[in-house]
Design a protein around this motif. Structure first.
Motif, PDB file in Angstrom:
ATOM      1  N   ASP A  25      18.630  14.167 -33.203  1.00  0.00           N
ATOM      2  CA  ASP A  25      18.758  14.115 -31.749  1.00  0.00           C
ATOM      3  C   ASP A  25      17.763  15.064 -31.089  1.00  0.00           C
ATOM      4  O   ASP A  25      17.416  16.100 -31.657  1.00  0.00           O
ATOM      5  CB  ASP A  25      20.162  14.544 -31.301  1.00  0.00           C
ATOM      6  N   ALA A  26      17.358  14.711 -29.875  1.00  0.00           N
ATOM      7  CA  ALA A  26      16.546  15.608 -29.038  1.00  0.00           C
ATOM      8  C   ALA A  26      17.360  15.924 -27.796  1.00  0.00           C
ATOM      9  O   ALA A  26      17.628  15.043 -26.989  1.00  0.00           O
ATOM     10  CB  ALA A  26      15.236  14.943 -28.658  1.00  0.00           C
ATOM     11  N   SER A  27      17.769  17.198 -27.668  1.00  0.00           N
ATOM     12  CA  SER A  27      18.640  17.536 -26.543  1.00  0.00           C
ATOM     13  C   SER A  27      18.491  18.982 -26.059  1.00  0.00           C
ATOM     14  O   SER A  27      19.431  19.747 -26.225  1.00  0.00           O
ATOM     15  CB  SER A  27      20.082  17.273 -26.933  1.00  0.00           C
ATOM     16  N   VAL A  32      18.982  18.207 -36.265  1.00  0.00           N
ATOM     17  CA  VAL A  32      19.279  17.319 -37.379  1.00  0.00           C
ATOM     18  C   VAL A  32      20.754  17.518 -37.712  1.00  0.00           C
ATOM     19  O   VAL A  32      21.187  18.640 -37.981  1.00  0.00           O
ATOM     20  CB  VAL A  32      18.397  17.651 -38.606  1.00  0.00           C
ATOM     21  N   THR A  33      21.522  16.442 -37.657  1.00  0.00           N
ATOM     22  CA  THR A  33      22.934  16.500 -38.012  1.00  0.00           C
ATOM     23  C   THR A  33      23.096  15.936 -39.407  1.00  0.00           C
ATOM     24  O   THR A  33      22.626  14.833 -39.706  1.00  0.00           O
ATOM     25  CB  THR A  33      23.792  15.693 -37.019  1.00  0.00           C
ATOM     26  N   GLU A  44      10.205  20.708 -35.354  1.00  0.00           N
ATOM     27  CA  GLU A  44       9.560  19.400 -35.307  1.00  0.00           C
ATOM     28  C   GLU A  44      10.222  18.503 -34.254  1.00  0.00           C
ATOM     29  O   GLU A  44      11.399  18.676 -33.939  1.00  0.00           O
ATOM     30  CB  GLU A  44       9.649  18.720 -36.679  1.00  0.00           C
ATOM     31  N   SER A  45       9.475  17.553 -33.758  1.00  0.00           N
ATOM     32  CA  SER A  45      10.027  16.572 -32.824  1.00  0.00           C
ATOM     33  C   SER A  45      10.792  15.505 -33.610  1.00  0.00           C
ATOM     34  O   SER A  45      10.666  15.400 -34.837  1.00  0.00           O
ATOM     35  CB  SER A  45       8.903  15.910 -32.027  1.00  0.00           C
ATOM     36  N   VAL A  46      11.559  14.694 -32.898  1.00  0.00           N
ATOM     37  CA  VAL A  46      12.293  13.596 -33.528  1.00  0.00           C
ATOM     38  C   VAL A  46      11.315  12.665 -34.250  1.00  0.00           C
ATOM     39  O   VAL A  46      11.550  12.271 -35.392  1.00  0.00           O
ATOM     40  CB  VAL A  46      13.126  12.817 -32.484  1.00  0.00           C
ATOM     41  N   GLU A  48       8.387  13.357 -35.490  1.00  0.00           N
ATOM     42  CA  GLU A  48       7.850  14.006 -36.688  1.00  0.00           C
ATOM     43  C   GLU A  48       8.865  13.976 -37.834  1.00  0.00           C
ATOM     44  O   GLU A  48       8.488  13.727 -38.990  1.00  0.00           O
ATOM     45  CB  GLU A  48       7.469  15.460 -36.385  1.00  0.00           C
ATOM     46  N   VAL A  49      10.125  14.221 -37.535  1.00  0.00           N
ATOM     47  CA  VAL A  49      11.162  14.181 -38.571  1.00  0.00           C
ATOM     48  C   VAL A  49      11.266  12.769 -39.142  1.00  0.00           C
ATOM     49  O   VAL A  49      11.296  12.584 -40.365  1.00  0.00           O
ATOM     50  CB  VAL A  49      12.532  14.653 -38.016  1.00  0.00           C
ATOM     51  N   ILE A  50      11.280  11.774 -38.285  1.00  0.00           N
ATOM     52  CA  ILE A  50      11.357  10.386 -38.745  1.00  0.00           C
ATOM     53  C   ILE A  50      10.150  10.022 -39.603  1.00  0.00           C
ATOM     54  O   ILE A  50      10.281   9.371 -40.637  1.00  0.00           O
ATOM     55  CB  ILE A  50      11.501   9.427 -37.550  1.00  0.00           C
ATOM     56  N   ALA A  51       8.966  10.464 -39.198  1.00  0.00           N
ATOM     57  CA  ALA A  51       7.754  10.190 -39.980  1.00  0.00           C
ATOM     58  C   ALA A  51       7.834  10.837 -41.359  1.00  0.00           C
ATOM     59  O   ALA A  51       7.419  10.233 -42.360  1.00  0.00           O
ATOM     60  CB  ALA A  51       6.521  10.676 -39.229  1.00  0.00           C
ATOM     61  N   LYS A  52       8.384  12.050 -41.435  1.00  0.00           N
ATOM     62  CA  LYS A  52       8.515  12.730 -42.734  1.00  0.00           C
ATOM     63  C   LYS A  52       9.523  12.007 -43.620  1.00  0.00           C
ATOM     64  O   LYS A  52       9.299  11.871 -44.825  1.00  0.00           O
ATOM     65  CB  LYS A  52       8.935  14.186 -42.531  1.00  0.00           C
ATOM     66  N   ILE A  53      10.624  11.548 -43.025  1.00  0.00           N
ATOM     67  CA  ILE A  53      11.619  10.795 -43.796  1.00  0.00           C
ATOM     68  C   ILE A  53      11.008   9.502 -44.315  1.00  0.00           C
ATOM     69  O   ILE A  53      11.148   9.157 -45.492  1.00  0.00           O
ATOM     70  CB  ILE A  53      12.862  10.494 -42.933  1.00  0.00           C
ATOM     71  N   ARG A  54      10.301   8.789 -43.445  1.00  0.00           N
ATOM     72  CA  ARG A  54       9.678   7.516 -43.824  1.00  0.00           C
ATOM     73  C   ARG A  54       8.654   7.729 -44.947  1.00  0.00           C
ATOM     74  O   ARG A  54       8.625   6.983 -45.933  1.00  0.00           O
ATOM     75  CB  ARG A  54       9.017   6.889 -42.604  1.00  0.00           C
ATOM     76  N   ALA A  55       7.823   8.768 -44.827  1.00  0.00           N
ATOM     77  CA  ALA A  55       6.813   9.055 -45.858  1.00  0.00           C
ATOM     78  C   ALA A  55       7.475   9.397 -47.190  1.00  0.00           C
ATOM     79  O   ALA A  55       7.010   8.961 -48.252  1.00  0.00           O
ATOM     80  CB  ALA A  55       5.911  10.198 -45.396  1.00  0.00           C
TER      81      ALA A  55
END
Length: 69
Positions: A25-27, A32-33, A44-46, A48-55
């Motif tokens: 979440d960005a709030s 990160v929950t 990191e931004s949301v 960036e976190v998603i990109a790291k998870i995807r990679a």
């Protein structure tokens, strides 16, 4: 595991198992929950976190396909 940086503690890096992430979440800061209910504020931004998870997931799948051959 992905490397993130805690918002507190002077951008302290830590490694997180992606399978424990329930949501991001960005709030207004990025949190990160985890599936345990713990929330971690990260630098990191949301996106960036998603990109790291995807990679990370792509890397795991790529290695699995190589081993299957």
């Amino acid at each position: 595991m992905i490397e993130l940086h805690k918002l507190s503690h002077g951008r302290e890096p830590f490694h997180l198992n992606c399978d424990l992430i329930e949501r991001v979440d960005a709030s207004p800061d990025c949190h990160v929950t985890l599936t345990t209910g713990q929330r971690i504020a990260v630098c990191e931004s949301v996106d960036e976190v998603i990109a790291k998870i995807r990679a990370w997931r792509i890397d795991v799948l790529t290695q699995s396909l190589r081993l299957a051959r």
